[in-house]
Design a protein around this motif. Structure first.
Motif, PDB file in Angstrom:
ATOM      1  N   ARG A  97       0.831  -1.209   0.000  1.00 47.03           N
ATOM      2  CA  ARG A  97       0.000   0.000   0.000  1.00 47.03           C
ATOM      3  C   ARG A  97       0.861   1.253   0.000  1.00 47.03           C
ATOM      4  O   ARG A  97       0.394   2.335  -0.302  1.00 47.03           O
ATOM      5  CB  ARG A  97      -0.900   0.023   1.236  1.00 47.03           C
ATOM      6  CG  ARG A  97      -2.028  -0.977   1.160  1.00 47.03           C
ATOM      7  CD  ARG A  97      -2.986  -0.773   2.283  1.00 47.03           C
ATOM      8  NE  ARG A  97      -3.828  -1.940   2.459  1.00 47.03           N
ATOM      9  CZ  ARG A  97      -4.877  -1.980   3.266  1.00 47.03           C
ATOM     10  NH1 ARG A  97      -5.192  -0.917   3.969  1.00 47.03           N
ATOM     11  NH2 ARG A  97      -5.594  -3.070   3.372  1.00 47.03           N
ATOM     12  N   MET A  99       3.617   1.377  -1.769  1.00 44.58           N
ATOM     13  CA  MET A  99       4.378   1.345  -3.028  1.00 44.58           C
ATOM     14  C   MET A  99       3.439   1.639  -4.192  1.00 44.58           C
ATOM     15  O   MET A  99       2.257   1.329  -4.134  1.00 44.58           O
ATOM     16  CB  MET A  99       4.949  -0.052  -3.294  1.00 44.58           C
ATOM     17  CG  MET A  99       5.916  -0.577  -2.302  1.00 44.58           C
ATOM     18  SD  MET A  99       6.354  -2.261  -2.839  1.00 44.58           S
ATOM     19  CE  MET A  99       7.529  -2.727  -1.592  1.00 44.58           C
ATOM     20  N   MET A 101       3.451   1.095  -8.508  1.00 44.99           N
ATOM     21  CA  MET A 101       4.250   0.513  -9.597  1.00 44.99           C
ATOM     22  C   MET A 101       3.637   0.834 -10.943  1.00 44.99           C
ATOM     23  O   MET A 101       2.433   0.689 -11.137  1.00 44.99           O
ATOM     24  CB  MET A 101       4.363  -1.000  -9.430  1.00 44.99           C
ATOM     25  CG  MET A 101       5.228  -1.628 -10.503  1.00 44.99           C
ATOM     26  SD  MET A 101       5.802  -3.259 -10.011  1.00 44.99           S
ATOM     27  CE  MET A 101       6.623  -3.795 -11.499  1.00 44.99           C
ATOM     28  N   PHE A 103       3.576  -0.331 -14.598  1.00 49.39           N
ATOM     29  CA  PHE A 103       3.939  -1.480 -15.435  1.00 49.39           C
ATOM     30  C   PHE A 103       4.317  -1.017 -16.837  1.00 49.39           C
ATOM     31  O   PHE A 103       3.896   0.045 -17.294  1.00 49.39           O
ATOM     32  CB  PHE A 103       2.775  -2.461 -15.509  1.00 49.39           C
ATOM     33  CG  PHE A 103       2.642  -3.309 -14.273  1.00 49.39           C
ATOM     34  CD1 PHE A 103       3.124  -4.597 -14.231  1.00 49.39           C
ATOM     35  CD2 PHE A 103       2.047  -2.797 -13.134  1.00 49.39           C
ATOM     36  CE1 PHE A 103       3.023  -5.371 -13.091  1.00 49.39           C
ATOM     37  CE2 PHE A 103       1.937  -3.558 -11.987  1.00 49.39           C
ATOM     38  CZ  PHE A 103       2.429  -4.854 -11.965  1.00 49.39           C
ATOM     39  N   ALA A 107      -0.958  -1.585 -17.741  1.00 46.79           N
ATOM     40  CA  ALA A 107      -1.789  -2.549 -16.992  1.00 46.79           C
ATOM     41  C   ALA A 107      -3.034  -1.890 -16.410  1.00 46.79           C
ATOM     42  O   ALA A 107      -3.437  -2.183 -15.285  1.00 46.79           O
ATOM     43  CB  ALA A 107      -0.969  -3.242 -15.895  1.00 46.79           C
ATOM     44  N   LEU A 108      -3.643  -0.985 -17.181  1.00 47.54           N
ATOM     45  CA  LEU A 108      -4.898  -0.381 -16.716  1.00 47.54           C
ATOM     46  C   LEU A 108      -6.010  -1.413 -16.794  1.00 47.54           C
ATOM     47  O   LEU A 108      -5.991  -2.294 -17.665  1.00 47.54           O
ATOM     48  CB  LEU A 108      -5.256   0.823 -17.591  1.00 47.54           C
ATOM     49  CG  LEU A 108      -4.293   2.008 -17.510  1.00 47.54           C
ATOM     50  CD1 LEU A 108      -4.686   3.070 -18.537  1.00 47.54           C
ATOM     51  CD2 LEU A 108      -4.270   2.607 -16.117  1.00 47.54           C
ATOM     52  N   LEU A 109      -6.975  -1.296 -15.896  1.00 45.32           N
ATOM     53  CA  LEU A 109      -8.115  -2.212 -15.927  1.00 45.32           C
ATOM     54  C   LEU A 109      -9.011  -1.797 -17.092  1.00 45.32           C
ATOM     55  O   LEU A 109      -9.496  -0.659 -17.142  1.00 45.32           O
ATOM     56  CB  LEU A 109      -8.869  -2.165 -14.602  1.00 45.32           C
ATOM     57  CG  LEU A 109      -7.990  -2.409 -13.363  1.00 45.32           C
ATOM     58  CD1 LEU A 109      -8.798  -2.316 -12.089  1.00 45.32           C
ATOM     59  CD2 LEU A 109      -7.313  -3.759 -13.454  1.00 45.32           C
ATOM     60  N   GLU A 116     -12.157   5.848 -13.007  1.00 45.65           N
ATOM     61  CA  GLU A 116     -12.307   4.706 -12.098  1.00 45.65           C
ATOM     62  C   GLU A 116     -10.990   3.967 -11.901  1.00 45.65           C
ATOM     63  O   GLU A 116     -10.747   3.408 -10.839  1.00 45.65           O
ATOM     64  CB  GLU A 116     -13.386   3.750 -12.609  1.00 45.65           C
ATOM     65  CG  GLU A 116     -14.800   4.267 -12.427  1.00 45.65           C
ATOM     66  CD  GLU A 116     -15.140   4.571 -10.967  1.00 45.65           C
ATOM     67  OE1 GLU A 116     -14.734   3.814 -10.080  1.00 45.65           O
ATOM     68  OE2 GLU A 116     -15.785   5.604 -10.718  1.00 45.65           O
ATOM     69  N   PHE A 120      -9.462   3.469  -8.319  1.00 45.17           N
ATOM     70  CA  PHE A 120      -9.509   2.063  -7.896  1.00 45.17           C
ATOM     71  C   PHE A 120      -8.837   1.798  -6.538  1.00 45.17           C
ATOM     72  O   PHE A 120      -9.476   1.270  -5.623  1.00 45.17           O
ATOM     73  CB  PHE A 120      -8.912   1.183  -9.000  1.00 45.17           C
ATOM     74  CG  PHE A 120      -8.970  -0.279  -8.713  1.00 45.17           C
ATOM     75  CD1 PHE A 120     -10.119  -1.010  -8.961  1.00 45.17           C
ATOM     76  CD2 PHE A 120      -7.876  -0.940  -8.171  1.00 45.17           C
ATOM     77  CE1 PHE A 120     -10.177  -2.365  -8.683  1.00 45.17           C
ATOM     78  CE2 PHE A 120      -7.928  -2.291  -7.892  1.00 45.17           C
ATOM     79  CZ  PHE A 120      -9.078  -3.001  -8.146  1.00 45.17           C
ATOM     80  N   ARG A 123     -10.774   3.447  -3.654  1.00 48.12           N
ATOM     81  CA  ARG A 123     -12.035   2.772  -3.312  1.00 48.12           C
ATOM     82  C   ARG A 123     -11.770   1.464  -2.575  1.00 48.12           C
ATOM     83  O   ARG A 123     -12.545   1.051  -1.726  1.00 48.12           O
ATOM     84  CB  ARG A 123     -12.837   2.481  -4.588  1.00 48.12           C
ATOM     85  CG  ARG A 123     -13.369   3.707  -5.280  1.00 48.12           C
ATOM     86  CD  ARG A 123     -14.476   3.318  -6.266  1.00 48.12           C
ATOM     87  NE  ARG A 123     -14.743   4.350  -7.237  1.00 48.12           N
ATOM     88  CZ  ARG A 123     -15.366   5.490  -6.973  1.00 48.12           C
ATOM     89  NH1 ARG A 123     -15.788   5.742  -5.757  1.00 48.12           N
ATOM     90  NH2 ARG A 123     -15.569   6.391  -7.924  1.00 48.12           N
ATOM     91  N   GLU A 124     -10.665   0.797  -2.925  1.00 45.41           N
ATOM     92  CA  GLU A 124     -10.368  -0.498  -2.313  1.00 45.41           C
ATOM     93  C   GLU A 124      -9.825  -0.354  -0.888  1.00 45.41           C
ATOM     94  O   GLU A 124     -10.084  -1.203  -0.047  1.00 45.41           O
ATOM     95  CB  GLU A 124      -9.357  -1.273  -3.165  1.00 45.41           C
ATOM     96  CG  GLU A 124      -9.908  -1.765  -4.489  1.00 45.41           C
ATOM     97  CD  GLU A 124     -10.971  -2.848  -4.334  1.00 45.41           C
ATOM     98  OE1 GLU A 124     -10.882  -3.655  -3.393  1.00 45.41           O
ATOM     99  OE2 GLU A 124     -11.919  -2.863  -5.153  1.00 45.41           O
ATOM    100  N   ARG A 169      -2.509   6.603 -11.363  1.00 46.33           N
ATOM    101  CA  ARG A 169      -3.053   5.558 -10.490  1.00 46.33           C
ATOM    102  C   ARG A 169      -2.011   5.129  -9.452  1.00 46.33           C
ATOM    103  O   ARG A 169      -2.334   4.921  -8.280  1.00 46.33           O
ATOM    104  CB  ARG A 169      -3.484   4.347 -11.328  1.00 46.33           C
ATOM    105  CG  ARG A 169      -4.134   3.253 -10.520  1.00 46.33           C
ATOM    106  CD  ARG A 169      -4.556   2.093 -11.382  1.00 46.33           C
ATOM    107  NE  ARG A 169      -3.416   1.373 -11.958  1.00 46.33           N
ATOM    108  CZ  ARG A 169      -3.517   0.309 -12.739  1.00 46.33           C
ATOM    109  NH1 ARG A 169      -4.708  -0.146 -13.065  1.00 46.33           N
ATOM    110  NH2 ARG A 169      -2.452  -0.296 -13.212  1.00 46.33           N
TER     111      ARG A 169
END
Lengths: 282, 255
Positions: A97, A99, A101, A103, A107-109, A116, A120, A123-124, A169
């Motif tokens: 949490r 860190m 990174m 990619f 590596a976006l959803l 969002e 992400f 919200r998590e 992000r």
């Protein structure tokens, strides 16, 4: 909220801590092939550290080891004093949490939009009200120049834009350590310049520690405080990037100056060219 | 000797695969409560697995029912008992055809979609990115899809059976002249709660099996185009075979 990593030089266990990451005598092999054999690296706090080396030397593997995605066969990887290879999953997640990174491919959803994606992790991991999340997301997107693209989906973004969203992000939780895996690969000069400036600005403005894995020597030399060059599973050179260009090591000079042949051979090992052509066999 | 070695290796691989699947199942079950706390993700997956499968389920249900009506009528009229068509078709659909064909169609439509989606997320580092953001992909990606499939399957099966009975009625009553009063009254009198429970239990078991296979194959897919393709194929093949084996076992136990 999780406690932040100790500041530069601040004691967390009574002794001064200057290095955020300490890797000592790490051995790692996969499928019988040795990737690292006695690797030693230290990442100083608050600086930008570049990890460089020819393709296939295990730069991305090193990042995966540092973040606990894989575990070494031997050796220690300390991140803020914690050995990541000995942490439980929940302890590892607590460490991650802090860190961020980036990619190589962002590596976006892909099933949610830019807003969002940046929201992400918030919200998590937090119970912030929607209005605060909105403000944080817009602030991060503004920092990477993509506030206007908040409603786009990842498939509508260019490679450079996708990486900038991924950077927003990665910064969303205000991490203390930002890790970049090949952030400049495949970018046009404008996008490359933007990402380069963002890496530097983000590190300096937020007081982060940054690790950049790259083989874009000229670009990384302009922002990195210290560079490590890996080859054959070990560090073959380290120091200020500019100083490495004048290194006595033939391999380091070949890499830093982009020479096609040298200790790192251009050709993959193969039988004699003439013989193979004339024999007609594969 | 070589044959024995190959057989032993195959057996070892099989046991290892079953073990890995069991461990994965336990991990998913462990994350189900946490996934249910964010119901919007589960609802979205019920929509994906269920609502988006409706057209294929309803179309197949109608035609399976129609064929059942034709074949059933042809068979029953030889014994002069075509009035029992409703009973025979309803029992066949509720206890066997409904749950089994729905599971096979589910594996082909929703199962492949689940496996390829999760496999592609693996191949494009989306699952690794989640792990790096300290988010467990099993909780955030796998568990909602698994729950969505488990909930959707009995609902799809019920719809398949209802449409199937309508198909039987369409052919048997409206085309071939079976008495509608006998059709419905015999069906109502003969179908018992136990028959319906058997159908519900089977569709629930198939829902767990097919959803688990789909998410497992996707999650463990090799992160390449070929790997995702292979995971999709394996999803259909394993789900279909497992459904038929489980159907036999459940029928043998419940008869």
């Amino acid at each position: 909220m999780t406690a932040p990593f100790g500041g530069r030089g601040s004691p967390s266990d009574g002794t001064p801590v200057d290095n955020l990451v300490e890797i000592s005598d790490v051995h790692y092999s996969v499928g019988g092939r040795s990737i690292f054999s006695g690797l030693d690296i230290t990442i100083p706090r608050g600086r930008i550290t570049a990890i460089m080396g020819p393709s296939g030397t295990g730069k991305t593997t090193l990042l995966r080891l540092m973040t606990g995605q894989i575990r070494p066969n031997r050796g220690h990887i300390l991140v803020d004093g914690q050995d990541v290879s000995r942490l439980s999953t929940s302890e590892l997640y607590r460490l991650r949490r802090r860190m961020g990174m980036l990619f190589q491919n962002g590596a976006l959803l892909t099933d949610i939009d830019v807003f969002e994606n940046v929201a992400f992790p918030l919200r998590e991991h937090t119970r912030l009200p929607e209005s605060i999340i909105r403000n944080i997301v817009l602030t991060k997107l503004q920092a990477v120049g993509l506030r206007g693209a908040w409603s786009l989906y990842p498939s509508e973004l260019s490679g450079g834009m996708g990486r900038r969203v991924a950077l927003a992000r990665a910064m969303a939780m205000d991490p203390d350590l930002l890790i970049y895996d090949e952030p400049f690969a495949g970018l046009d000069p404008i996008s490359l310049g933007v990402i380069l400036r963002l890496v530097k600005q983000t590190n300096d403005a937020l007081g982060l520690t940054s690790i950049v894995v790259s083989h874009d020597v000229d670009e990384i030399a302009t922002i990195a405080d210290i560079s490590y060059i890996l080859s054959a599973g070990k560090v073959v050179a380290s120091g200020a990037p500019m100083a490495l260009k004048d290194s006595n090591s033939e391999l380091v000079r070949q890499f830093m100056n982009g020479l096609p042949d040298g200790p790192v051979a251009f050709h993959y090992p193969a039988p004699d060219y003439r013989e193979q052509l004339l024999s007609g066999d594969d | 000797m070589r044959l024995v070695d190959d057989l032993l290796t195959s057996l070892k691989n099989f046991v290892s695969s079953v073990g890995a699947l069991s461990i994965f199942f336990v991990r998913v079950l462990g994350q189900v409560p946490a996934a249910l706390l964010k119901p919007r993700y589960v609802i979205a997956q019920i929509h994906n697995a269920g609502a988006l499968s409706l057209v294929i389920i309803m179309t197949c249900g109608l035609f399976v029912g129609a064929v059942l009506g034709l074949q059933g009528y042809d068979l029953l009229q030889r014994f002069g008992s075509e009035d029992s068509l409703g009973t025979a078709a309803a029992l066949g659909l509720i206890k066997e055809l409904g749950p089994v064909i729905t599971a096979l169609l589910f594996a082909g439509r929703a199962g492949t979609a689940l496996a390829s989606e999760i496999g592609l997320m693996r191949a494009t580092d989306q699952l690794s990115a989640m792990e790096m953001m300290a988010v467990d992909p099993i909780r955030r990606v796998v568990a909602p899809r698994f729950i969505g499939g488990v909930i959707a399957m009995p609902l799809l099966s019920a719809i398949f059976i209802s449409i199937g009975i309508y198909g039987v009625h369409l052919v048997g009553v409206q085309q071939l002249g079976v008495d509608p009063g006998s059709f419905w009254s015999q069906m109502i009198a003969s179908v018992e709660t136990g028959d319906i429970n058997e159908g519900i239990l089977k569709s629930c078991v198939f829902g767990v099996a097919c959803s688990l296979i789909a998410v497992h194959e996707g999650y463990t897919a090799q992160p390449t185009a070929e790997g995702v393709g292979r995971a999709t194929t394996r999803t259909v093949v394993i789900s279909a075979v497992l459904t038929l084996i489980l159907d036999f076992m459940l029928t043998a136990v419940m008869l």
